[in-house]
Every structure is written in C-alpha cells, then in structure tokens.
Scaffold this active site. Sequence first.
Site, PDB file in Angstrom:
ATOM      1  N   ASN A 212     -61.117 -71.525  54.832  1.00 46.73           N
ATOM      2  CA  ASN A 212     -60.219 -72.322  53.993  1.00 46.73           C
ATOM      3  C   ASN A 212     -59.537 -71.424  52.974  1.00 46.73           C
ATOM      4  OD1 ASN A 212     -61.786 -72.364  51.387  1.00 46.73           O
ATOM      5  ND2 ASN A 212     -63.329 -73.235  52.751  1.00 46.73           N
ATOM      6  N   LYS A 291     -65.887 -63.570  73.240  1.00 41.84           N
ATOM      7  CA  LYS A 291     -64.574 -64.103  72.864  1.00 41.84           C
ATOM      8  C   LYS A 291     -64.120 -65.154  73.880  1.00 41.84           C
ATOM      9  CE  LYS A 291     -59.921 -62.658  71.819  1.00 41.84           C
ATOM     10  NZ  LYS A 291     -58.903 -61.691  72.149  1.00 41.84           N
ATOM     11  N   ASP A 308     -75.112 -79.980  52.484  1.00 42.90           N
ATOM     12  CA  ASP A 308     -74.414 -80.067  51.198  1.00 42.90           C
ATOM     13  C   ASP A 308     -75.256 -79.289  50.180  1.00 42.90           C
ATOM     14  OD1 ASP A 308     -73.386 -80.797  48.681  1.00 42.90           O
ATOM     15  OD2 ASP A 308     -72.516 -82.605  49.571  1.00 42.90           O
ATOM     16  N   LYS A 339     -67.763 -88.106  43.657  1.00 43.07           N
ATOM     17  CA  LYS A 339     -68.609 -86.943  44.017  1.00 43.07           C
ATOM     18  C   LYS A 339     -69.687 -86.696  42.972  1.00 43.07           C
ATOM     19  CE  LYS A 339     -65.268 -84.777  46.913  1.00 43.07           C
ATOM     20  NZ  LYS A 339     -64.217 -83.830  47.151  1.00 43.07           N
ATOM     21  N   LYS A 343     -73.370 -86.988  44.491  1.00 40.62           N
ATOM     22  CA  LYS A 343     -74.164 -85.753  44.578  1.00 40.62           C
ATOM     23  C   LYS A 343     -75.125 -85.592  43.399  1.00 40.62           C
ATOM     24  CE  LYS A 343     -70.386 -83.511  47.077  1.00 40.62           C
ATOM     25  NZ  LYS A 343     -70.378 -82.384  48.013  1.00 40.62           N
TER      26      LYS A 343
END
Length: 403
Positions: A212, A291, A308, A339, A343
Amino acid sequence: MTETLKGSRILLGVCGGIAAYKACELTRGLRELGAEVQVLMTVAAQQFVTPMTFQALSGRPVRSDLWDPLAEAAMGHIELARFAEHMVIAPASADCLARLAHGLASDLLSTVCLASAAPLSIAPAMNQQMWRHPATKANLAQLLQRGVRCIGPETGAQACGDHGPGRMAEPSQIIADLLAQRAQARVLAGRRILISAGPTYEDIDPARFIGNRSSGRMGFAIAAAAAAMGAETTLIAGPVALATPAGARRIDVRSAAEMHAAVLSEVGANEVFIAAAAVADYRPSTPQSRKIKRTAQALELSLIPNPDIVAAVAALPNRPLVVGFAAETEDLLVHARSKLERKHLDLICANQIGVAGTGFECDDNQLTLLWPGGERALAPAPKTELARALLLEIAARLAQRGR
Ligand code: CTP
C-alpha cells in the site's frame, strides 16, 4: 518562573550568508538566558561577520578550521562534538543542508555535526529559488526524517531583491523553540514506547507482492520525537526507504505476520503502543515459491485475513496505552470512532486521505485525536510537529493514570 537555558551547552554553527549578522543577536540572546555558547563559523561565514564579533559575544574563541593545530590541541573536533548538548546552525546555507544530508565531513562544522549525537536545530537562510530547488527539498526531507528540527525560514523580501521563502527565522523564534525543546526533552524520560510504521508487503510469489501507499513518515516522525523527548523507543518498520531516527531501536519486518510477531514479542516491555503502520488486511492464501507465469486465462487470487495487531495488543491482560490510526477517504470521524470502539483503543488519530498535500506520501498531515468521550483537532502541520503534539497528549495521559 522565568524560562532559562542555564547550564546548557550550545554549539552554534554559522554559515555564509547575509543572515549571519542575525546569529550575533542569537548568540547574545542565548548567553543572556545562561547558555554556554561555542560558535563554529564556516569559511564563507567569515566573509559576512568576523570571528572577533562572535568571540566578544560568546566569551569563547570561535572555531572554524579543522586543520588549526593550536585550536585542535586546546579542544579537538571530537571534544567540540561532545561539548554540545544541543547544536544549532543559524543561518544554515543550502550547501550546509547538502553536506549534512549526505554525511560529509569536509569542514569543521560538518565534521562536528557528524561526530555529535546531540539534537540538531537548523534555521535555513537562502535565496527563495535555492530553497525551492528539488535538491534542497530532498536534502531537507532527509534531515527531517532523521529528527533534525527546522525553524523557519520566513517568507518576505530578500537581501538579493527577491521575494519569497528563505529569510532566516528571527533569533527570538529560535530561542523560543530551544526553550520549548528543553521543556519537552524529558517529558517521556524513562518511558518505553513501541511504534509500528510503514506498509506491509504480502508476497504473491518471489517477484510480486500486495502493498500500500504508506510511506512510514508519520510513524518515523513519532519515533524521532519520542526519542527526542527521552523515551526508550522501539520502531517496528515495514518496508520503507527511511533513515532510522536518532536514538530509536529499529526492527525491520516485511509482512503483517512478521509485524504481528515482532510487536507481540516486544510489547510486554512497553507502556505505550502506537500503531502507525498501514497493515495489509489480507494476504495471499497460498504464496507461490515460483514466479507465476502469464497465461491467456483469468487469474484469481485467493486472500485470507491477517491478524489485527493493534486489537491483539489491546486484548492483552497487561495492555499498554494503545494508540491507533485511522486513515479514511470519507466519513473520517465516524469510521475513526467506530475503530476506536471496535479495537478497544485508548486513543485514535484520524487522518483524512485522498486530499492533496496531506496523508500518505506527504510531509504534512492533518490529524484529529479521538478518545472515549472526547476529541480534539490538531492544526494542520508537518508530520514532525504533529508527532510532538500527539506525544505530549500521550505523556499527559500517562501522568494522569499515574503510570
Ligand atoms: N491495524 C493493525 N493490524 C491490522 C490492521 C490494522 O494493527 N491488521 C491497525 C493500524 O495500524 C491502525 C488501525 O489498526 O492503527 C486502523 O487501521 P485500518 O487499516 O484503518 O483499520 P482496519 O481495521 O483495517 O479497517 P479498514 O481497512 O476496513 O478501514
């Protein structure tokens, strides 16, 4: 109580530039507050102000030559580096920023900077075009990542006739910043803080991964600020191209599973966990050892959820103070609060992404802090500033809890 710098040993580097005259006023101001000031001038600085002026103001002979046998015999460059509790370079020229960024030791000032572990503040001063040059920007970004503090520059009329950013910050502003740093220097003394930062990479095969856009800059800025405030700081970093902040211990990981294992093995010793990492929520269910070759067929990738990490830490019986991040493109505060609750966090930093100039891959950011029953928006600022504001909030909470 009047603020003071009594007893602090400051090494003041002066580079060549018309703003060198302001360093005289800075020297006097620092001395008036009780600091011991040792001035180091570059050769270019002496074209603007004489060493005699600084000697008179600081009460100490000025140093400028790495090769002066008499001066080296009196106080060698390594002793100078050890003398410094804080280093300030004002004005800091474009050349100086480049030398510092690349770790050169080609004159006395750059050598002493390299040989010293003291916190470093710079007050750049240069022509506005030099300040805006991509080379200068890249050098400054490097320095900020390493925990160097940048004060100014101001925007306005320049000695060369230009108008723009590049005027050295006023001596009073530099002194105010030093006083604030001194006040904050021990705020987290003796505290142990664990920080996760950067993205995670989830391997598909030896050549490809899912990642990301997290640059790791926010987490690294928090680690730099925590170490500067006296905390014993451990940084668990995903794959990023960032220098380790001064004073932080760094553990490099690649995947969410590795980060999960590293955090759980380290967290027990810590009073605070700050989850600034952008952890991949899923990983390929069966990463290939060879690959994957291209075919004419559609390819389906099967993904399974990652643990998490922050929720796992919050569920520990002897949990530390747990701080999370929520980077959202819409309904920022609603998602962040959900959240926080889901959490079981003590604090969450909500951060709008998808807005140009803040969030991922930027040096600036905008954060709102949320906790059960309250919230506070921090003014938009460079990530280094926000990191300090967040840590002051955390320090206050630790003190409140009597931890
Ligand atoms: N986090 C974590 N481990 C994960 C996912 C997230 O520790 N596997 C932490 C992040 O470091 C951050 C907080 O949880 O502090 C929120 O991360 P985010 O990705 O926004 O939360 P998600 O639960 O993944 O929610 P979503 O992706 O649906 O927005």
